[in-house]
Design an enzyme around this catalytic site. Sequence first.
Site, PDB file in Angstrom:
ATOM      1  N   ARG A 186      34.191  35.592  40.645  1.00 15.80           N
ATOM      2  CA  ARG A 186      34.222  36.974  41.133  1.00 15.80           C
ATOM      3  C   ARG A 186      35.673  37.385  41.423  1.00 15.80           C
ATOM      4  O   ARG A 186      36.428  36.665  42.068  1.00 15.80           O
ATOM      5  CB  ARG A 186      33.389  37.082  42.404  1.00 15.80           C
ATOM      6  CG  ARG A 186      33.328  38.494  43.010  1.00 15.80           C
ATOM      7  CD  ARG A 186      34.354  38.691  44.079  1.00 15.80           C
ATOM      8  NE  ARG A 186      34.195  39.977  44.768  1.00 15.80           N
ATOM      9  CZ  ARG A 186      35.088  40.474  45.621  1.00 15.80           C
ATOM     10  NH1 ARG A 186      36.199  39.814  45.891  1.00 15.80           N
ATOM     11  NH2 ARG A 186      34.879  41.636  46.205  1.00 15.80           N
ATOM     12  N   VAL A 187      36.057  38.555  40.948  1.00 14.56           N
ATOM     13  CA  VAL A 187      37.388  39.098  41.228  1.00 14.56           C
ATOM     14  C   VAL A 187      37.182  40.436  41.927  1.00 14.56           C
ATOM     15  O   VAL A 187      36.310  41.218  41.532  1.00 14.56           O
ATOM     16  CB  VAL A 187      38.182  39.276  39.912  1.00 14.56           C
ATOM     17  CG1 VAL A 187      39.462  40.056  40.147  1.00 14.56           C
ATOM     18  CG2 VAL A 187      38.490  37.907  39.292  1.00 14.56           C
ATOM     19  N   GLY A 188      37.958  40.680  42.959  1.00 12.70           N
ATOM     20  CA  GLY A 188      37.810  41.926  43.715  1.00 12.70           C
ATOM     21  C   GLY A 188      38.822  42.973  43.303  1.00 12.70           C
ATOM     22  O   GLY A 188      39.431  42.915  42.223  1.00 12.70           O
ATOM     23  N   ASP A 189      39.022  43.938  44.186  1.00 11.07           N
ATOM     24  CA  ASP A 189      39.925  45.060  43.901  1.00 11.07           C
ATOM     25  C   ASP A 189      41.408  44.684  44.006  1.00 11.07           C
ATOM     26  O   ASP A 189      42.255  45.316  43.377  1.00 11.07           O
ATOM     27  CB  ASP A 189      39.664  46.183  44.911  1.00 11.07           C
ATOM     28  CG  ASP A 189      39.820  45.668  46.343  1.00 11.07           C
ATOM     29  OD1 ASP A 189      39.057  44.755  46.735  1.00 11.07           O
ATOM     30  OD2 ASP A 189      40.736  46.129  47.051  1.00 11.07           O
ATOM     31  N   GLY A 245      35.520  45.056  47.671  1.00 16.63           N
ATOM     32  CA  GLY A 245      36.102  45.289  46.350  1.00 16.63           C
ATOM     33  C   GLY A 245      35.104  45.915  45.401  1.00 16.63           C
ATOM     34  O   GLY A 245      35.468  46.696  44.520  1.00 16.63           O
ATOM     35  N   THR A 298      41.632  47.598  51.783  1.00 12.64           N
ATOM     36  CA  THR A 298      40.857  46.425  52.198  1.00 12.64           C
ATOM     37  C   THR A 298      39.429  46.877  52.452  1.00 12.64           C
ATOM     38  O   THR A 298      39.195  48.009  52.862  1.00 12.64           O
ATOM     39  CB  THR A 298      41.459  45.748  53.439  1.00 12.64           C
ATOM     40  OG1 THR A 298      40.595  44.673  53.825  1.00 12.64           O
ATOM     41  CG2 THR A 298      41.624  46.693  54.622  1.00 12.64           C
ATOM     42  N   GLY A 299      38.500  45.990  52.199  1.00  9.36           N
ATOM     43  CA  GLY A 299      37.085  46.332  52.315  1.00  9.36           C
ATOM     44  C   GLY A 299      36.375  45.766  51.105  1.00  9.36           C
ATOM     45  O   GLY A 299      36.922  44.910  50.405  1.00  9.36           O
ATOM     46  N   THR A 349      41.598  40.140  54.075  1.00 13.04           N
ATOM     47  CA  THR A 349      42.661  40.327  53.085  1.00 13.04           C
ATOM     48  C   THR A 349      43.930  40.797  53.788  1.00 13.04           C
ATOM     49  O   THR A 349      43.849  41.437  54.831  1.00 13.04           O
ATOM     50  CB  THR A 349      42.179  41.412  52.095  1.00 13.04           C
ATOM     51  OG1 THR A 349      41.082  40.893  51.370  1.00 13.04           O
ATOM     52  CG2 THR A 349      43.262  41.870  51.148  1.00 13.04           C
TER      53      THR A 349
HETATM   54  N1  ASP Z   1      39.031  43.782  49.109  1.00 13.07           N
HETATM   55  C1  ASP Z   1      38.793  42.365  49.206  1.00 13.07           C
HETATM   56  C2  ASP Z   1      37.872  41.929  48.086  1.00 13.07           C
HETATM   57  O1  ASP Z   1      36.891  42.590  47.835  1.00 13.07           O
HETATM   58  C3  ASP Z   1      38.215  41.949  50.509  1.00 13.07           C
HETATM   59  C4  ASP Z   1      38.963  42.463  51.710  1.00 13.07           C
HETATM   60  O2  ASP Z   1      39.597  43.495  51.676  1.00 13.07           O
HETATM   61  O3  ASP Z   1      38.909  41.814  52.755  1.00 13.07           O
HETATM   62  O4  ASP Z   1      38.153  40.917  47.486  1.00 13.07           O
END
Ligand code: ASP
Length: 267
Positions: free
Chosen positions: A196-199, A222, A219-220, A168
């Site tokens: 799927r939707v992340g953070d 979600g 980032t990480g 990300t």
């Molecule tokens: N936070 C992002 C998600 O979960 C992934 C990422 O940070 O690389 O969609």
Amino acid sequence: MTALILHGGAGARRERNYDAEVAHMRQVVEAMRPRLDAGESALDVATAAVVMLEDSGLYVAGKGASPNLAGAYELDASLMDGSTKRAGSVAALQGFRNPVVAARAVMERTPHRLLAGPGAERFARELGFEARELLTPQAQEIYEAWLADASSVGPQNIDPLLEEHHDTVGSLALDADGVLAGACSTSGMRFKTPGRVGDSPIPGHGLWVHPEFGACVATGSGELMMGSSTAFLAVEEMRRGATTAAALRTAIERTAEEQVLGPKDQV
Ligand code: ASP
């Protein structure tokens, strides 16, 4: 004073060479520095920086996006302007290379904060944003190889959260008027379940900007951050007087606790 912070995602691998990404990040900083010095707004610069990252093809955002389990691209992006506390996001957007620009249009041209899926796509088309097929032949090859590997156990048994690709992108800018803004963009976890939707597009989870006390772009996983409102928590800690380092430590520790509480280990 002006400032710009960029990230190119969690999930770095020791054995991989990141010279191209580091060189590109330097180019983004060099391109944005004169714009901040010339008095351009933090929101414009934070957005433009993410557009450059999306267009580079080096990260899992925009041109470099990863497909989901069905081989389609669903992109999430958001931005937030500290001067107004306004924010805009798109989620599971298909067919566009610069979702952060669509997120900005959501903020500026609708009464809403977040548009998702086909509605977001229709909105972007109506505004005349350039539709782009993201699935390059190379990405198609990677996807097919992965599917072939996964076929022995069945793709539904592969945990996309354990896939390594989490690159990300995010930016935070402080302009000459002391205004903070931030933006982020991602295709999320590689081979994620469609829908799927992340953070990243959820205010307070992947991005939060307070007009006075600070800003955070995350980032990480979600899934973990949506259990602890990671970005909001970090900024709240700063608002309560914590140093940046202490605030981030608290936010990371609280996010990691989700891993312990979660149904299974999530990276
Ligand atoms: N936070 C992002 C998600 O979960 C992934 C990422 O940070 O690389 O969609």
